[in-house]
Every structure is written in structure tokens, then in C-alpha cells.
Design an enzyme around this catalytic site. Structure first.
Site, PDB file in Angstrom:
ATOM      1  N   SER A 197       0.833  -1.200   0.000  1.00 61.25           N
ATOM      2  CA  SER A 197       0.000   0.000   0.000  1.00 61.25           C
ATOM      3  C   SER A 197       0.871   1.255   0.000  1.00 61.25           C
ATOM      4  O   SER A 197       1.933   1.292   0.621  1.00 61.25           O
ATOM      5  CB  SER A 197      -0.895   0.010   1.233  1.00 61.25           C
ATOM      6  OG  SER A 197      -1.536   1.260   1.402  1.00 61.25           O
TER       7      SER A 197
ATOM      8  N   TYR B  56      -3.024   5.531  -4.865  1.00 60.84           N
ATOM      9  CA  TYR B  56      -4.293   6.240  -4.872  1.00 60.84           C
ATOM     10  C   TYR B  56      -4.298   7.253  -6.018  1.00 60.84           C
ATOM     11  O   TYR B  56      -3.254   7.559  -6.601  1.00 60.84           O
ATOM     12  CB  TYR B  56      -4.511   6.962  -3.534  1.00 60.84           C
ATOM     13  CG  TYR B  56      -4.604   6.018  -2.364  1.00 60.84           C
ATOM     14  CD1 TYR B  56      -5.766   5.282  -2.139  1.00 60.84           C
ATOM     15  CD2 TYR B  56      -3.525   5.843  -1.502  1.00 60.84           C
ATOM     16  CE1 TYR B  56      -5.857   4.411  -1.069  1.00 60.84           C
ATOM     17  CE2 TYR B  56      -3.599   4.968  -0.431  1.00 60.84           C
ATOM     18  CZ  TYR B  56      -4.771   4.249  -0.225  1.00 60.84           C
ATOM     19  OH  TYR B  56      -4.849   3.373   0.826  1.00 60.84           O
TER      20      TYR B  56
ATOM     21  N   THR C 210      -6.181   2.297  -6.923  1.00 66.05           N
ATOM     22  CA  THR C 210      -7.423   2.254  -6.156  1.00 66.05           C
ATOM     23  C   THR C 210      -8.324   3.401  -6.592  1.00 66.05           C
ATOM     24  O   THR C 210      -7.946   4.568  -6.498  1.00 66.05           O
ATOM     25  CB  THR C 210      -7.126   2.356  -4.652  1.00 66.05           C
ATOM     26  OG1 THR C 210      -6.445   1.171  -4.235  1.00 66.05           O
ATOM     27  CG2 THR C 210      -8.406   2.499  -3.845  1.00 66.05           C
TER      28      THR C 210
ATOM     29  N   LYS D 288      -8.605  -1.219  -9.120  1.00 68.37           N
ATOM     30  CA  LYS D 288      -9.275  -1.764  -7.925  1.00 68.37           C
ATOM     31  C   LYS D 288     -10.443  -0.878  -7.506  1.00 68.37           C
ATOM     32  O   LYS D 288     -10.338   0.335  -7.494  1.00 68.37           O
ATOM     33  CB  LYS D 288      -8.263  -1.870  -6.785  1.00 68.37           C
ATOM     34  CG  LYS D 288      -8.810  -2.415  -5.471  1.00 68.37           C
ATOM     35  CD  LYS D 288      -7.676  -2.576  -4.469  1.00 68.37           C
ATOM     36  CE  LYS D 288      -8.157  -3.158  -3.151  1.00 68.37           C
ATOM     37  NZ  LYS D 288      -8.904  -2.160  -2.345  1.00 68.37           N
TER      38      LYS D 288
ATOM     39  N   HIS E 295     -13.736  -2.122  -1.105  1.00 70.88           N
ATOM     40  CA  HIS E 295     -12.758  -1.656  -0.118  1.00 70.88           C
ATOM     41  C   HIS E 295     -12.976  -2.325   1.239  1.00 70.88           C
ATOM     42  O   HIS E 295     -12.796  -1.715   2.291  1.00 70.88           O
ATOM     43  CB  HIS E 295     -12.813  -0.135   0.033  1.00 70.88           C
ATOM     44  CG  HIS E 295     -11.478   0.501   0.254  1.00 70.88           C
ATOM     45  ND1 HIS E 295     -10.712   1.020  -0.758  1.00 70.88           N
ATOM     46  CD2 HIS E 295     -10.754   0.694   1.385  1.00 70.88           C
ATOM     47  CE1 HIS E 295      -9.584   1.510  -0.270  1.00 70.88           C
ATOM     48  NE2 HIS E 295      -9.587   1.320   1.034  1.00 70.88           N
TER      49      HIS E 295
END
Length: 387
Positions: free
Chosen positions: A107, A130, A156, A252, A276
Site C-alpha cells: 500500500s 491512490y 485504487t 481496484k 474496499h
């Protein structure tokens, strides 16, 4: 060493060993947690067809995810703050995944940095990002991922704004943390966790601090987060980020057939059906309920993976039989990590693999690459009848 037979065994140890604010961060959803709960309970509605008098020898769980060989079609999902569940948590989880032969996804909001994980592993890993507004930061982040030989980027899409997670607010889990008398007292009882954390230098967001402009401490991180996420995200911006990376991309957060079609049109290597983990839009469908419509829409146009709700190898088998080519475990591996560090992640993978292998055999199949809905009993109207 305790006898571990299920992910629930690891979850109990995780809760006992890890401070409440970090355990709750992993084991919670947004708002009423309806979607968080249904992500797992909806798997329970699907049944298997038992078959007998079939050859169960020479079984195979090996497959591929975006062209990469995997020991089973299960990847470790990107989870923020993993390094607070256990000291150097991202490194330990990545090592366990590498030894087992499954992908690890780091992440952006990890405690250990991209470089930390790369220095402590030998196989390429995936990196999750992100959709941030700062192109300079994103370009440098991608450059760091390339230098670390990351083999794919996971973008994401479902966190332009953050869903409200009540437990995090009550526990004071923020940047910087807002400690209460209760949280301080709880931290004092987790001495094993505390001793390990004192022995590592990695206690803050390694991909952000020192890399994002002006972020030097927890207070400046909070300000950066408030400004960094792109509320105006659209598909043109997604295409820009994909071009910026110019390599394998997994998108995602897809929960709608139209969004899945758009992701396929953009040329994504795979999409992840994911809500999520129930931490964003509470009241959304579970991922496993959303999967059939997405498979109908794009199943032959893009590789479809599934995330959110998987707590067993049987859940993996159900997702694969319904068409997914890969799955992700987040809380399941975090439970192992919080319980026993790297050994716990390995234990979680062993549990998942054994359940997948044995259940597949009892359904009369020997190869995960040949699975289909014929091994399942799916309730009528499982996808829901909505106006």
C-alpha cells in the site's frame, strides 16, 4: 506454537496481541458496517456440490494472475498501516508471500517504504497507489516503484473521499493519533507488541514522509492527506495515471458493470471487484454478489479478480468457480501477521491453500484452472432483484 486450523484462530491471537486501535482498524467497516458484514455472510449462502467416485490425484492449485505464475490464485491485498499490526509488518508479509509463491501488494499508506520491501525481498511485488492530484509526487512514486522492480501497479479508484469509520474516530486513530486514557492503558498491556516496535526504526508512513512536499511529521501528513486526494477523478485522469506508469495495471474498486466496461476499454490488465472491504460505501452490495453481473459484462475482455470478504479457501473456491481469475486476502493475512508475524502470514496462506485444495477435490475437481459454476449451488436471486 498454537494449533492453527482456521483464520478465526489467527484472528483471536491477533486481537489478544495487538493494540485495540490497530486491531479495530483492520476489523471494521464504515458507518453501520452492513457491507463489511455481508462481504463475508454472502459467501455463506453459496453451497458446494459434493461429487464422489472421481479421481482426486495430482491436484493443482497453481495458476496465473496477470500473466505471473502463482502457487494459488490468491494475492495479499494492499492494507494501510500494516507495519503497525506488527513491527516491520509489510516486510514480513512480503517475505511470507514470496516464499509461498503468491503476489504481495504494498500500500502507498504503508509503514515500511517501497525501498524497505525491495531490500528485504528478491521477487517483484505489486504496488498500490491512490488517485492523487500531485503529478510530481505521482511520477516520483512511479519512478521509485520501477527502481524497486515492482511488476504491476494497482490503482485504487474508490477512495477519492474517505468513508467514515466510527471505530477509528473513537479510538483516536488519526494523523497524528489522538490518544485517550483508554488507548494508553491498552497500549501498556500489549508489551510484546511494544518491545518489537521499539526495536524498529519504521514507525511512520515510509512512502510519504520525506517524499511528499512539506510532509515531515504527523501533523503535516494530516494536512497533505486532506489536500492530496483527487475529488475530481474521472476516467481521463485514470488513463493519465495508466500512461504515467506505462506497465501492467490493475484497477481496484470496480462494483458496477458499466465501470467494468470502461476499465476494460482503457486497457487495464485486470480489474478487482472490491468495495474496499466494506470501508467506503456502506450499503453497497458485497463483492461476491456484484461479481456475476461484472463477469457477464466483461468476463472475456479483461481479467477479473475479487477482493473483500474472503476468510477461507472455500471462499476463494467460490469466487473462482463464479469466474474470477484471482482473489485477494487482506484481513485474513493481517490476522496472521498480528498474531505471529511472518509465521502467522505463512500460516494464513497454508490454511487458505489447504481449504482450497481439499474442497476442490471433494467437489470432484483437480485443477483450479478448470473450475466453473457446476460445482456450486447458488440461491435464486443471489444477485438481488433491484428496481
Amino acid at each position: 506454537m498454537p494449533v492453527i486450523t482456521t483464520i478465526a484462530d489467527l484472528k483471536r491471537l491477533h486481537k489478544r496481541r495487538t493494540p485495540k486501535m490497530f486491531y479495530d482498524y483492520a476489523e471494521s467497516g464504515s458507518w453501520t458496517e452492513q457491507t463489511f458484514r455481508e462481504n463475508t455472510s454472502d459467501f455463506d449462502q453459496i453451497r458446494f456440490k459434493q461429487r464422489v467416485a472421481v479421481d482426486m490425484t495430482n491436484r493443482n492449485t497453481a495458476s496465473q494472475m496477470i500473466g505471473q505464475n502463482v502457487a494459488m490464485p490468491v494475492a495479499l491485498a494492499p492494507v494501510g498501516l500494516t507495519g503497525m499490526q506488527c513491527a516491520d509488518g509489510e516486510i514480513k508479509a512480503a517475505r511470507a508471500a514470496e516464499k509461498f509463491g503468491v503476489p504481495f501488494t504494498l500500500s502507498t499508506m504503508s509503514i515500511c517504504s517501497i525501498e524497505d520491501v525491495a531490500e528485504n525481498t528478491t521477487n517483484p511485488f505489486w504496488f498500490q497507489v491512490y488517485t492523487l492530484k500531485d503529478d510530481d509526487f505521482m511520477k516520483r512514486l512511479f519512478d521509485r516503484a520501477r527502481a524497486a522492480k515492482c511488476s504491476a501497479i494497482v490503482i485504487t479508484l474508490d477512495l477519492q473521499i474517505m468513508g467514515q469509520r466510527h471505530k477509528d474516530l473513537k479510538n483516536g486513530l488519526s494523523a497524528p493519533p489522538k490518544f485517550t486514557a483508554a488507548s494508553i492503558a491498552d497500549l501498556a498491556t500489549k508489551w510484546g507488541w511494544g518491545i518489537e516496535m521499539l526495536q524498529t526504526r519504521r514507525r511512520f508512513f515510509g512512502n510519504i514522509v520525506g517524499h511528499a512536499q512539506g510532509v515531515t511529521d504527523p501533523s503535516s501528513l494530516a494536512s497533505w492527506i486532506a489536500e492530496a486526494f483527487d475529488h475530481a477523478l474521472d476516467w481521463d485522469r485514470v488513463a493519465q495515471l495508466m500512461k504515467m506508469w506505462d506497465g501492467p495495471v490493475i484497477l481496484k474498486g470496480i462494483m458496477d458493470a458499466d465501470d467494468a466496461r470502461k476499465a476494460a476499454e482503457l486497457g487495464a490488465d485486470a480489474i478487482i471487484v472490491s468495495n474496499h472491504g466494506g470501508r467506503q460505501l456502506d450499503g453497497a452490495l458485497s463483492s461476491i454478489r456484484a461479481l456475476p453481473a461484472i463477469m457477464d459484462a466483461v468476463g472475456d475482455k479483461v481479467e477479473v479478480h475479487l477482493d473483500s470478504g474472503i476468510r477461507s479457501g472455500q471462499d476463494v473456491l467460490k469466487a473462482l468457480a463464479m469466474g474470477a481469475k484471482g482473489t485477494y486476502i487482506g484481513r485474513a493475512f493481517v490476522n496472521g501477521l498480528g498474531a505471529m508475524g511472518e509465521k502467522g502470514v505463512t500460516s494464513a496462506l497454508e490454511v487458505i491453500h489447504k481449504e482450497l485444495d481439499l474442497t476442490m477435490a471433494l467437489c470432484g475437481r483437480r485443477d483450479v484452472n478448470t473450475l466453473d459454476k457446476d460445482i456450486l449451488l447458488i440461491p435464486q436471486g443471489f444477485e438481488g432483484q433491484w428496481q
